[in-house]
Design an enzyme around this catalytic site. Structure first.
Site, PDB file in Angstrom:
ATOM      1  N   GLY A   8       0.827  -1.208   0.000  1.00 36.09           N
ATOM      2  CA  GLY A   8       0.000   0.000   0.000  1.00 36.09           C
ATOM      3  C   GLY A   8       0.855   1.249   0.000  1.00 36.09           C
ATOM      4  N   GLY A  12      -5.671  -7.981  -6.600  1.00 36.07           N
ATOM      5  CA  GLY A  12      -4.367  -7.692  -7.172  1.00 36.07           C
ATOM      6  C   GLY A  12      -3.450  -8.877  -6.934  1.00 36.07           C
ATOM      7  N   ILE A  19      -1.750  -9.697  -4.292  1.00 39.43           N
ATOM      8  CA  ILE A  19      -1.965 -10.350  -2.999  1.00 39.43           C
ATOM      9  C   ILE A  19      -3.242 -11.178  -3.031  1.00 39.43           C
ATOM     10  CG2 ILE A  19      -2.500  -9.925  -0.562  1.00 39.43           C
ATOM     11  CD1 ILE A  19      -0.478  -7.652  -0.622  1.00 39.43           C
ATOM     12  N   ARG A  74     -11.571  -3.408  -8.728  1.00 42.26           N
ATOM     13  CA  ARG A  74     -12.100  -2.127  -9.193  1.00 42.26           C
ATOM     14  C   ARG A  74     -12.776  -2.265 -10.553  1.00 42.26           C
ATOM     15  NH1 ARG A  74      -7.748   2.510  -9.740  1.00 42.26           N
ATOM     16  NH2 ARG A  74      -6.932   0.935 -11.184  1.00 42.26           N
ATOM     17  N   ARG A 124      -6.246  -2.683   4.786  1.00 44.02           N
ATOM     18  CA  ARG A 124      -5.976  -1.542   5.649  1.00 44.02           C
ATOM     19  C   ARG A 124      -7.173  -1.367   6.571  1.00 44.02           C
ATOM     20  NH1 ARG A 124      -1.452  -2.012   4.315  1.00 44.02           N
ATOM     21  NH2 ARG A 124      -0.009  -0.452   3.442  1.00 44.02           N
ATOM     22  N   ASP A 150      -6.035  -8.303  10.671  1.00 45.19           N
ATOM     23  CA  ASP A 150      -4.611  -7.999  10.817  1.00 45.19           C
ATOM     24  C   ASP A 150      -4.379  -6.496  10.849  1.00 45.19           C
ATOM     25  OD1 ASP A 150      -1.808  -8.737  10.960  1.00 45.19           O
ATOM     26  OD2 ASP A 150      -1.636  -7.979   8.917  1.00 45.19           O
ATOM     27  N   HIS A 198      -0.967  -6.276  12.614  1.00 47.77           N
ATOM     28  CA  HIS A 198      -0.427  -5.853  11.327  1.00 47.77           C
ATOM     29  C   HIS A 198       0.902  -6.558  11.036  1.00 47.77           C
ATOM     30  CE1 HIS A 198      -0.411  -2.300   8.269  1.00 47.77           C
ATOM     31  NE2 HIS A 198       0.022  -3.421   7.723  1.00 47.77           N
ATOM     32  N   GLY A 242       1.131  -9.022   8.496  1.00 49.88           N
ATOM     33  CA  GLY A 242       1.050  -9.718   7.217  1.00 49.88           C
ATOM     34  C   GLY A 242       2.347  -9.683   6.438  1.00 49.88           C
TER      35      GLY A 242
END
Length: 316
Positions: A72, A146, A148, A169, A228, A251, A275, A277
């Protein structure tokens, strides 16, 4: 112009760095290693508190590339307005897929099979058996397809799922099947036993998971967030968790880090990891390979990989 490259890793620990620029080591310390105005290639420190990575950007008048070590880039984008036109922002595609996908599977399996309950029972020396949900025969919905998201599906493949639905998207076709647009979410949610969030945080996806989204999830469904924290409306999620209608494995959270007194810690049916990952033993080798490759491309005036946007471009 003096060509400086700022790295959050010690340069002598990165084998194969191309010769030419002066490498400066900066990992978010108060003091800068050199004049930011001389930096042409800036690698943003990894996993630092909000605001650290963007602090030198207003002073980087010569910078041509901003490279993150995260998938990100939302933590960097607020500082881009200070940069001259033509600066390329690149993410770390290829670095975090394996680790994040591993954690996603761990969170799904731990949540469905009740591993947190077993650990608590073990601490008290108690034996609690019984039936638990299996991942086999479940419908899984991946929101954000995407690299991931695709890596997550690769690891789901052996688990004998009933179906995997993919949303991004925009619609497209992949080797594993169609990817549907975000506009199809409302019709997919009621069928999903597990909903995995792996989408970037953008203005479009902020609070994508709101009260309406959650209400369309089926009773007993599991929400897994490895994207996120801001993708989820925490207040809306708390309401659903406290009702016992759905469960969650997170996460990432909003806020983050999660304060000790926050009610999400004590909500029923939630598993929280801090967090983690990306930061695993797989991170450093992949991050170093990415930096060597990107710097070689930059110095040879070749096309960079993983370009997310270019400052001053009309599309931005």
């Amino acid at each position: 112009m003096t060509a400086d490259v700022w790295l959050p890793l010690p340069p002598d620990e990165i084998e194969g760095l191309p010769e030419g620029p002066r490498y400066r080591h900066w990992d978010g310390e108060e003091e800068f290693p050199a004049d930011p105005a001389d930096c042409v290639f800036y690698v943003v420190p990894y996993m630092k508190p909000v605001g650290i990575g963007v602090r030198p950007l207003p002073l980087m008048r010569s910078v041509r590339v901003v490279q993150t070590l995260s998938a990100g880039v939302d933590h960097v984008q607020p500082g881009l307005r200070h940069l001259p036109p033509g600066v390329r922002l690149c993410n770390a595609r290829g670095v975090h897929e394996a680790s994040t996908a591993e954690l996603t599977l761990a969170l799904i399996l731990a949540s469905l099979r009740g591993i947190p309950d077993f650990v608590r029972a073990q601490d008290k020396g108690e034996w609690h058996g019984g039936f638990r949900p299996a991942l086999a025969d479940k419908n899984v919905l991946i929101v954000g397809y995407g690299s991931i998201g695709a890596a997550i599906e690769d690891r789901l493949a052996p688990f004998e799922l009933a179906r995997v639905a993919r949303v991004a998207r925009s619609a497209r076709t992949t080797e594993r099947g169609p990817v549907l647009p975000l506009t199809d979410l409302s019709s997919l949610l009621p069928e999903a036993d597990v909903v995995v969030l792996s989408t970037p945080l953008t203005e479009t996806t902020r609070h994508l998971v709101d009260a309406g989204f959650l209400a369309r999830m089926k009773d007993g469904a599991l929400l897994v967030n490895v994207a996120r924290g801001g993708v989820v409306d925490t207040k809306a999620l708390l309401s659903e968790l406290e009702s016992g209608r759905i469960t969650a494995a997170l996460d990432v959270t909003d806020p983050e880090p999660l304060p000790a007194e926050h009610p999400l810690w004590r909500a029923p049916g939630v598993l929280i990891s801090p967090h983690v990952g990306g930061p695993t033993s797989a991170f450093l080798p992949r991050a170093k390979r990415l930096l060597v490759d990107q710097l070689r491309r930059f110095l040879n005036q070749e096309e960079l990989g993983n370009v997310i946007l270019v400052t001053g471009a009309e599309s931005n």
